[in-house]
Enzyme design. Structure first.
Site: not given
Ligand code: GAL
Length: 627
Positions: A144, A315, A364
């Protein structure tokens, strides 16, 4: 195209004796991909030059033997503690000149040559070691870019690199002074090394200076990423991916995507709704557990264009996140809907973030597919359901949409450099147009401004800093604020809009506060921005005070203001009617996406919705063969 699911996993967070069971359970859930490694530098290289790859070898082997394909991340978003001792000046610097510190992540400046070399070095070591590993089926560079506002850095390294960048672009200080108009306020430079970064000026800096710095910043991000891509390609044929974010205009994702095989992005619909969609309180309440009905789709369509059509979700939000102002839980069914929507927009793979919720550290409180005690979280069943449905669903491909919408990062930098009204936000302007097209049931391709508009029935290109002549060859709606500046952010000789074929001049612009919209005759209004259009072009729409609001020369239309939702709906309906494009008026929250063979419906509304004889429950997804 075969569509697949995956998950993000952190073997270094869990005892090794859990890995095999985790892998088996991932496969049982129907997942095919597992992304690992992007934050584990302190475990790869605990001390400078001392490496420990054995655990990673075993993790990859365990996951691979279970039948999973591994996406291996380069760990450069989280340099370990020793790195900042080795390079104490590597931190990004904020706008006030304050260095940011160690203790979270992304603590590096893109212009630090030493850190760029460290990033190349660790990438090369990993690519050499794992480039031919049969289980490593893809790479992720870093993590990111620009997360936590880290693309722009106001460091000494950035200043020196910016001076070089200016020297290359302008060749002589005189040329730069002329291009920026530095005679104004005696800002002229005698040499490139006199140029400071535009952050600590007494009042606003020259917008040309700011725009140049933003372009430079983007080039630094692209170069950083390219170093990793080049070195990975020396040792591996596996595709290279980066995970972009939502609503980021700090660097040019088309430029960055050109070096990738696959673009991906990280989709957190509910976090985004409360954090960055600009929704009204009413919409925030309505869509609290579903996310904005268009925000995900917009980014699907945008990132599909950044690496020649191949894209993923790296993600996917699985449940409550930890980072938005409030973090509610999704309406049951939404993690399924979000995945299906991505597939309908052409995603090859959707990876959920993360496998198991971590019981420690910053995230967490962030959900995963599993709870910290290794029992199922609600999303695991939804992921399994999607996997099952994928096995039975028809294979669909991406169809070219009838309508194109231009997105141009350079224009975003320009209007951020001199907004002229405090709410003039380029992303919002384009997104408002996107929403209108979607409310009309249209599928949209988001495209760069180099698009050939003759390939589309209609192209919308609001807010372009400069307008390429090629755009005027199709049926195109330009404006507001298109072609009103030169490349270097000065007013063109003929005032603009500098659009081939148009005879209109904008003689003044006004920005409008939220309580002072200007009504357009026949319905709708201009908000935020309005231009005084003067000239002989055909007047298509007028303000209620009878001043021209939209003009046209042939099929080149120019909008002299920022339309509110009603006016956008009207414009889209009028255009569609003129060219025989099928539209509809979708109920609030219902959205359509056409693939090459199927039409998909998605219900983002919190209640059932009926349209055209079809009823979808909340979080409902439906697909039918296109006739
Ligand atoms: C994204 C990131 C991840 C994690 C996630 C949490 O921005 O790439 O590592 O932090 O958010 O929502």
């Amino acid at each position: 195209m075969k569509r697949t699911l995956g998950v993000c996993y952190y073997p270094e967070h869990w005892p090794e004796d859990m890995w095999a069971a985790d892998a088996a359970k991932m496969v049982e859930t129907g997942l095919s991909w597992v992304r690992i490694g992007e934050f584990a530098w302190s475990r790869y290289e605990p001390e400078p030059g001392r490496f420990d790859w054995d655990w990673l070898d075993r993790a990859i082997e365990t996951l691979g033997n279970a039948g999973l394909k591994v996406i291996l991340g380069t760990p450069t978003a989280t340099p370990p503690r020793w790195m900042v001792d080795k390079h104490p000046d590597m931190f990004p610097v904020d706008q006030n000149g304050q260095a940011r510190g160690f203790g979270s992540r992304r603590h590096y400046c893109f212009s630090h040559d030493g850190y760029r070399e460290e990033s190349r070095r660790i990438t090369e070591i990993m690519a050499k070691r794992y480039g031919k590993n049969p289980h490593v089926a893809a790479w992720q560079t870093d993590n990111e870019y620009d997360c936590h506002d880290t693309a722009i850095s106001w460091s000494d390294h950035a200043r020196t690199a910016f001076q070089d960048w200016c020297a290359q672009r302008y060749q002589s200080p005189d040329a730069l002074n002329r291009a920026w108009g530095n005679v104004f306020w005696s800002m002229e430079y005698r040499s490139f090394d006199e140029i400071e970064l535009p952050n600590q000026t007494v009042c606003e800096p020259n917008p040309s200076h700011l725009l140049a710095f933003r372009r430079f910043t983007s080039d630094q991000v692209v170069r950083f990423n390219r170093v990793q891509c080049d070195v990975i390609r020396k040792y591996s044929n596996a595709p290279i991916i980066h995970n972009f974010m939502g609503r980021i205009t700090a660097f040019d994702h088309f430029d960055c995507g050109a070096d990738l095989d696959i673009s991906s992005w990280d989709s957190y619909p509910m976090g985004f709704l409360l954090d960055r969609v600009n929704a009204s309180d009413e919409d925030k309440a309505r869509y609290l557990r579903q996310g904005d009905p268009d925000f995900q789709a917009f980014h699907h369509d945008l990132y599909r264009a950044t690496s020649a059509g191949r894209w993923w979700i790296m993600e996917q939000q699985p449940g409550p996140v930890n980072w938005a102002p409030w973090n509610p839980a999704p309406l049951p069914g939404m993690p399924r809907l979000w995945a299906w929507e991505a597939f309908a927009h052409g995603a090859e793979t959707v990876c959920y973030f993360r496998w198991r919720q971590a019981p420690f550290a910053q995230e967490q409180m962030h959900a995963g597919l599993m709870l910290p005690d290794d029992t199922d979280a609600p999303c695991r069943a939804e992921a399994a359901q999607v996997a099952q449905e994928l096995a039975e669903a028809p294979t669909v491909g991406t169809a070219q949409a009838p309508v194109a919408l231009v997105f141009d990062y350079d224009s975003a930098y320009a209007w951020e450099s001199q907004p002229q009204g405090c709410d003039f936000d380029y992303f919002q302007l384009v997104f408002d147009a996107y929403k209108a097209l979607r409310r009309a049931g249209l599928s949209v391709d988001v495209v760069p401004k180099t698009v050939d508009p003759t390939q589309y029935k209609l192209t919308l290109a609001p807010g372009l800093l400069t307008v390429p002549d090629t755009l005027a060859q199709g049926r195109v709606i330009l404006g507001p604020r298109a072609g009103l500046k030169t490349e270097d952010m000065t007013i063109p000789e003929d005032l603009g809009p500098d659009v081939v074929g148009l005879k209109t001049r904008t003689t003044f612009v006004e920005s409008l506060p939220p309580f002072a919209p200007m009504a357009v005759a026949g319905g709708g209004a201009f908000v935020k921005w309005r231009e005084n259009l003067d000239g002989d072009d055909a007047v298509i729409l007028c303000l209620e005070n009878s001043a021209p609001a939209m003009v046209a020369a042939g099929t080149t239309f120019y909008l002299g203001g920022w339309p509110d939702a009603d006016l956008w709906d009207r414009i889209v309906a009028d255009q569609a009617q003129a060219i025989g494009l099928d539209t509809t008026k979708l109920p609030d929250g219902l959205r359509i996406r056409d693939t090459d063979t199927h039409r998909f419906w998605f219900n983002y509304a919190p209640d059932s919705v009926t349209h055209d004889g079809r009823t979808l429950p909340p979080a409902g997804v439906l697909w039918e063969k296109r006739t």
